[in-house]
Design an enzyme around this catalytic site. Structure first.
Site, PDB file in Angstrom:
ATOM      1  N   TYR A  60      -9.003   5.215   8.321  1.00 53.07           N
ATOM      2  CA  TYR A  60      -8.118   5.193   9.519  1.00 53.07           C
ATOM      3  C   TYR A  60      -9.937   6.429   9.857  1.00 53.07           C
ATOM      4  O   TYR A  60      -9.259   7.806   9.263  1.00 53.07           O
ATOM      5  CB  TYR A  60      -7.535   5.910  10.197  1.00 53.07           C
ATOM      6  CG  TYR A  60      -6.054   5.215  10.341  1.00 53.07           C
ATOM      7  CD1 TYR A  60      -4.890   4.386   9.761  1.00 53.07           C
ATOM      8  CD2 TYR A  60      -6.182   4.456  11.654  1.00 53.07           C
ATOM      9  CE1 TYR A  60      -4.433   3.756   9.755  1.00 53.07           C
ATOM     10  CE2 TYR A  60      -5.118   3.748  11.978  1.00 53.07           C
ATOM     11  CZ  TYR A  60      -4.186   2.988  10.518  1.00 53.07           C
ATOM     12  OH  TYR A  60      -3.313   2.505  10.952  1.00 53.07           O
ATOM     13  N   HIS A  95       0.880  -1.313  -0.671  1.00 56.37           N
ATOM     14  CA  HIS A  95       0.001  -0.118   0.279  1.00 56.37           C
ATOM     15  C   HIS A  95       0.880   1.145  -0.104  1.00 56.37           C
ATOM     16  O   HIS A  95       1.442   1.475   0.785  1.00 56.37           O
ATOM     17  CB  HIS A  95      -1.137  -0.194   1.014  1.00 56.37           C
ATOM     18  CG  HIS A  95      -1.884  -0.762   1.022  1.00 56.37           C
ATOM     19  ND1 HIS A  95      -3.016  -0.660   2.317  1.00 56.37           N
ATOM     20  CD2 HIS A  95      -2.300  -2.011   0.498  1.00 56.37           C
ATOM     21  CE1 HIS A  95      -3.505  -1.867   1.931  1.00 56.37           C
ATOM     22  NE2 HIS A  95      -3.486  -2.953   0.692  1.00 56.37           N
ATOM     23  N   LYS A 154       2.975  -0.426  15.120  1.00 54.37           N
ATOM     24  CA  LYS A 154       4.100  -0.273  15.022  1.00 54.37           C
ATOM     25  C   LYS A 154       3.865  -1.966  16.214  1.00 54.37           C
ATOM     26  O   LYS A 154       5.762  -2.043  16.078  1.00 54.37           O
ATOM     27  CB  LYS A 154       4.812   1.080  15.741  1.00 54.37           C
ATOM     28  CG  LYS A 154       3.965   2.072  15.120  1.00 54.37           C
ATOM     29  CD  LYS A 154       5.833   2.329  14.323  1.00 54.37           C
ATOM     30  CE  LYS A 154       5.240   3.097  13.343  1.00 54.37           C
ATOM     31  NZ  LYS A 154       5.475   2.624  11.989  1.00 54.37           N
ATOM     32  N   TYR A 189       4.851   6.361   9.427  1.00 54.97           N
ATOM     33  CA  TYR A 189       3.649   5.564   9.317  1.00 54.97           C
ATOM     34  C   TYR A 189       4.693   4.001   8.677  1.00 54.97           C
ATOM     35  O   TYR A 189       4.696   3.047   8.740  1.00 54.97           O
ATOM     36  CB  TYR A 189       2.356   5.445   8.517  1.00 54.97           C
ATOM     37  CG  TYR A 189       1.733   4.899   8.682  1.00 54.97           C
ATOM     38  CD1 TYR A 189       1.128   4.361  10.012  1.00 54.97           C
ATOM     39  CD2 TYR A 189       1.163   4.288   7.538  1.00 54.97           C
ATOM     40  CE1 TYR A 189      -0.600   4.041   9.843  1.00 54.97           C
ATOM     41  CE2 TYR A 189       0.284   2.566   7.764  1.00 54.97           C
ATOM     42  CZ  TYR A 189      -0.316   2.442   9.146  1.00 54.97           C
ATOM     43  OH  TYR A 189      -1.218   1.820   8.500  1.00 54.97           O
ATOM     44  N   PRO A 235      -2.386  -0.311  19.175  1.00 56.30           N
ATOM     45  CA  PRO A 235      -2.441  -0.171  17.422  1.00 56.30           C
ATOM     46  C   PRO A 235      -2.226   0.533  16.468  1.00 56.30           C
ATOM     47  O   PRO A 235      -2.445   0.436  15.509  1.00 56.30           O
ATOM     48  CB  PRO A 235      -3.313  -1.462  17.741  1.00 56.30           C
ATOM     49  CG  PRO A 235      -4.223  -1.255  18.656  1.00 56.30           C
ATOM     50  CD  PRO A 235      -3.509  -0.823  20.044  1.00 56.30           C
TER      51      PRO A 235
HETATM   52  P1  FAD Z   1       4.146 -12.273  21.129  1.00 53.44           P
HETATM   53  O1  FAD Z   1       4.055 -11.385  19.237  1.00 53.44           O
HETATM   54  O2  FAD Z   1       3.060 -11.411  22.425  1.00 53.44           O
HETATM   55  O3  FAD Z   1       4.832 -13.373  21.469  1.00 53.44           O
HETATM   56  C1  FAD Z   1       5.526 -13.440  22.414  1.00 53.44           C
HETATM   57  C2  FAD Z   1       5.331 -15.320  23.466  1.00 53.44           C
HETATM   58  O4  FAD Z   1       5.430 -15.511  24.440  1.00 53.44           O
HETATM   59  C3  FAD Z   1       4.048 -15.372  22.482  1.00 53.44           C
HETATM   60  O5  FAD Z   1       3.938 -16.317  21.580  1.00 53.44           O
HETATM   61  C4  FAD Z   1       3.461 -15.773  23.921  1.00 53.44           C
HETATM   62  O6  FAD Z   1       2.605 -17.405  24.797  1.00 53.44           O
HETATM   63  C5  FAD Z   1       4.914 -16.291  24.243  1.00 53.44           C
HETATM   64  N1  FAD Z   1       5.230 -16.078  26.101  1.00 53.44           N
HETATM   65  C6  FAD Z   1       4.195 -15.677  26.853  1.00 53.44           C
HETATM   66  N2  FAD Z   1       5.012 -15.935  28.014  1.00 53.44           N
HETATM   67  C7  FAD Z   1       5.591 -17.435  28.447  1.00 53.44           C
HETATM   68  C8  FAD Z   1       6.405 -18.606  28.558  1.00 53.44           C
HETATM   69  N3  FAD Z   1       6.178 -18.127  30.437  1.00 53.44           N
HETATM   70  N4  FAD Z   1       6.853 -18.964  28.577  1.00 53.44           N
HETATM   71  C9  FAD Z   1       7.264 -19.836  27.168  1.00 53.44           C
HETATM   72  N5  FAD Z   1       6.576 -18.489  26.049  1.00 53.44           N
HETATM   73  C10 FAD Z   1       5.674 -17.437  26.571  1.00 53.44           C
HETATM   74  N6  FAD Z   1       1.409  -4.190  15.602  1.00 53.44           N
HETATM   75  C11 FAD Z   1       1.808  -3.921  14.676  1.00 53.44           C
HETATM   76  O7  FAD Z   1       3.324  -3.227  14.099  1.00 53.44           O
HETATM   77  N7  FAD Z   1       0.633  -3.780  13.401  1.00 53.44           N
HETATM   78  C12 FAD Z   1       0.173  -3.803  13.355  1.00 53.44           C
HETATM   79  O8  FAD Z   1      -1.031  -3.704  12.730  1.00 53.44           O
HETATM   80  C13 FAD Z   1      -0.789  -4.587  14.978  1.00 53.44           C
HETATM   81  N8  FAD Z   1      -2.343  -4.290  15.128  1.00 53.44           N
HETATM   82  C14 FAD Z   1      -2.725  -5.200  16.077  1.00 53.44           C
HETATM   83  C15 FAD Z   1      -3.290  -5.612  16.437  1.00 53.44           C
HETATM   84  C16 FAD Z   1      -4.284  -5.943  17.570  1.00 53.44           C
HETATM   85  C17 FAD Z   1      -5.448  -6.767  17.813  1.00 53.44           C
HETATM   86  C18 FAD Z   1      -3.220  -6.519  18.584  1.00 53.44           C
HETATM   87  C19 FAD Z   1      -3.225  -7.208  19.830  1.00 53.44           C
HETATM   88  C20 FAD Z   1      -1.821  -6.196  18.581  1.00 53.44           C
HETATM   89  C21 FAD Z   1      -1.281  -5.482  17.069  1.00 53.44           C
HETATM   90  N9  FAD Z   1      -0.154  -5.151  16.903  1.00 53.44           N
HETATM   91  C22 FAD Z   1       0.551  -4.910  16.084  1.00 53.44           C
HETATM   92  C23 FAD Z   1       1.237  -5.855  18.201  1.00 53.44           C
HETATM   93  C24 FAD Z   1       1.548  -6.608  17.907  1.00 53.44           C
HETATM   94  O9  FAD Z   1       0.988  -8.092  17.558  1.00 53.44           O
HETATM   95  C25 FAD Z   1       2.914  -7.607  19.215  1.00 53.44           C
HETATM   96  O10 FAD Z   1       3.580  -6.092  18.655  1.00 53.44           O
HETATM   97  C26 FAD Z   1       3.476  -8.417  18.540  1.00 53.44           C
HETATM   98  O11 FAD Z   1       2.673  -9.447  18.567  1.00 53.44           O
HETATM   99  C27 FAD Z   1       4.803  -8.569  18.955  1.00 53.44           C
HETATM  100  O12 FAD Z   1       5.436  -9.679  19.141  1.00 53.44           O
HETATM  101  P2  FAD Z   1       6.985 -10.847  20.356  1.00 53.44           P
HETATM  102  O13 FAD Z   1       7.208 -11.789  20.217  1.00 53.44           O
HETATM  103  O14 FAD Z   1       6.447  -9.574  20.575  1.00 53.44           O
HETATM  104  O15 FAD Z   1       5.445 -10.869  21.546  1.00 53.44           O
HETATM  105  C1  PHB Z   2      -4.646  -4.847  11.285  1.00 51.03           C
HETATM  106  O1  PHB Z   2      -5.426  -4.802  10.213  1.00 51.03           O
HETATM  107  O2  PHB Z   2      -4.760  -4.824  11.763  1.00 51.03           O
HETATM  108  C2  PHB Z   2      -4.482  -3.533  11.767  1.00 51.03           C
HETATM  109  C3  PHB Z   2      -4.218  -1.907  10.452  1.00 51.03           C
HETATM  110  C4  PHB Z   2      -3.708  -1.158  11.195  1.00 51.03           C
HETATM  111  C5  PHB Z   2      -3.380  -1.223  12.593  1.00 51.03           C
HETATM  112  C6  PHB Z   2      -3.538  -1.917  13.343  1.00 51.03           C
HETATM  113  C7  PHB Z   2      -4.004  -3.217  13.304  1.00 51.03           C
HETATM  114  O3  PHB Z   2      -2.890   0.253  13.123  1.00 51.03           O
END
Ligand code: FAD
Ligand code: PHB
Length: 394
Positions: A204, A75, A300, A388, A296
């Protein structure tokens, strides 16, 4: 107790832990990844969808760009909707060609798990009672229970990639850590819909009933969010109420509206900003959501997680190549700099586009004036666009 050794013990198989394992593998560094949820849960959970340019570039650099190139949706702009009109921000034009790509986090995780499995290096799902020990020593270790047996993995370093509810951050001494936090007085109700997206780019929207967001996952799947109460009960949101609210908040006077279809998934996400300082203690290094959470709105979180592990892998490589710890010592400061920049942007996007219960009509008119200015000023649009699409990892 079963005893093993590795160079880097990784707690958490989300995007941060899996990408770190892969980056280390490519540098010939061994790692052991543990995850407390099942593989199916980790792959299926619906989360982020927006990849910054630098995350896309990283996926290609590490040899995992194939499915992303085939199925990701590039995009070059996005829409801001308010006062009944949509305004396009031409992101690529304003940033020298940088763009975002829509590719579900679960697809990223699927690609990373396939790569890990291909290397034969350890990745254990469904571990229990995980704990980390001796973090300030040169020989930290991870313990967990798996298959009914207790395991201990002796490590040179531990990477805490275990997200916002993990065990690594709470294992740091409380008097050495400062947690900066803000909660927001609203949440997002998100739905996945079996319907072709009715816009090529994200929308948005600020409406006097609150924020709404139009996004997508594929040419057949639309992703939509709407601002709701922080303690919202999802049972109070039958599909027809969701559609009525989404349509009211998103439709514009040019006749555009999201295309409806069967809702296949619903969830509520509370919104907070968290930063943990520092991101290291002894030989433990935090990365991703374990160290910082962003609301969210700025898309980021996943991208910050990828930037952290890119930096951490480079620092570990320098250590194993020459014993030089400079980059490891600089890791926390540098990663925090990026995290605070993302916090600022995510807080700003959130404040600009949501209606808080404490706000009055003045605040709403001020928000509209802010957005009016934004879409009429090339300088203001460029500021939004460059934040962004994201800055290069370095
Ligand atoms: P996580 O993905 O949370 O991974 C951590 C892992 O550790 C998990 O699998 C968990 O099960 C595991 N864990 C936890 N405790 C333990 C333990 N004790 N022992 C072993 N394993 C464990 N980010 C964006 O950049 N763009 C977006 O559009 C965006 N949209 C989002 C929309 C929603 C609805 C949500 C909820 C989040 C969104 N995010 C977005 C944020 C993004 O999903 C997170 O920032 C991302 O998952 C971070 O990755 P991570 O690997 O740090 O953590
Ligand atoms: C998504 O597609 O899940 C999404 C897109 C933009 C955002 C957050 C989530 O800012």
């Amino acid at each position: 107790m079963m005893q093993t050794r590795t160079q880097v013990g990784i707690v958490g198989a989300g995007p941060a832990g899996l990408m770190l394992g892969h980056l280390l593998h490519l540098r010939g560094i061994d790692s052991f990844i543990i995850e407390n949820r099942s593989e199916e849960h980790v792959v299926e959970r619906v989360r982020a969808g927006v990849l910054e340019q630098s995350t896309v570039d990283l996926m290609h650099e590490v040899g995992l760009g194939g499915r992303l190139a085939a199925h990701g949706m590039r995009h070059e702009g996005l829409y801001l909707a308010f006062g009944g009109a949509r305004h396009r921000i031409p992101m690529a034009e304003l940033t020298g060609g940088r763009a975002i790509t829509i590719y579900g986090q679960n697809e990223v995780v699927r690609d990373l798990i396939a790569a890990r499995t291909g290397t034969g290096r350890p990745l254990r799902f469904e571990v229990e009672e995980a704990g980390v020990r001796d973090l300030a020593s040169l020989t930290p270790s991870i313990r967990f229970r798996s298959g009914g047996r207790l395991h201990e993995v002796a490590c040179d370093f531990i990477a805490g990639c275990d997200g916002s509810h993990g065990i690594c951050r709470p294992s740091m001494p409380a008097d050495r850590v400062h947690v900066y936090e803000r909660t927001y007085p609203f949440a997002w109700l998100g739905v996945l819909v079996d319907a072709a997206p009715s816009s090529d780019e994200l929308v948005y929207s600020l409406h006097d009933r609150g924020f709404a967001l139009f996004s997508m996952r594929s040419p057949h799947v639309t992703r939509l969010y709407l601002q709701c109460e922080p303690d919202e009960d999802i049972a109070r949101w039958p599909d027809d109420r969701i559609w009525a609210e989404l349509t009211t908040r998103l439709q514009t006077s040019d006749g555009w509206a999201p295309r409806a279809g069967p809702i296949t998934q619903k969830s509520i996400t509370r919104m907070r900003s968290v930063v943990v300082e520092p991101m290291d203690h002894g030989r433990l290094f935090l990365a991703g959501d374990a160290a910082h959470i962003v609301p969210p709105t700025g898309a980021k979180g996943l991208n910050l997680a990828m930037a952290d592990v890119w930096r951490l892998a480079r620092a570990l490589e320098a250590f194993y190549r020459s014993g030089d710890e400079t980059l490891l010592r600089e890791y926390s400061g540098r990663a925090l700099q990026r995290a605070w920049r993302a916090q600022r942007f995510s807080w700003w996007m959130t404040s600009a586009l949501h209606r808080a219960a404490a706000d009055n009509d003045f605040d709403y008119r001020r928000q509209l004036a802010d957005l009016e200015y934004l879409v009429s000023s090339r300088a203001a649009m460029t500021s939004l666009a460059e934040n962004y699409v994201g800055t290069p990892m370095e």
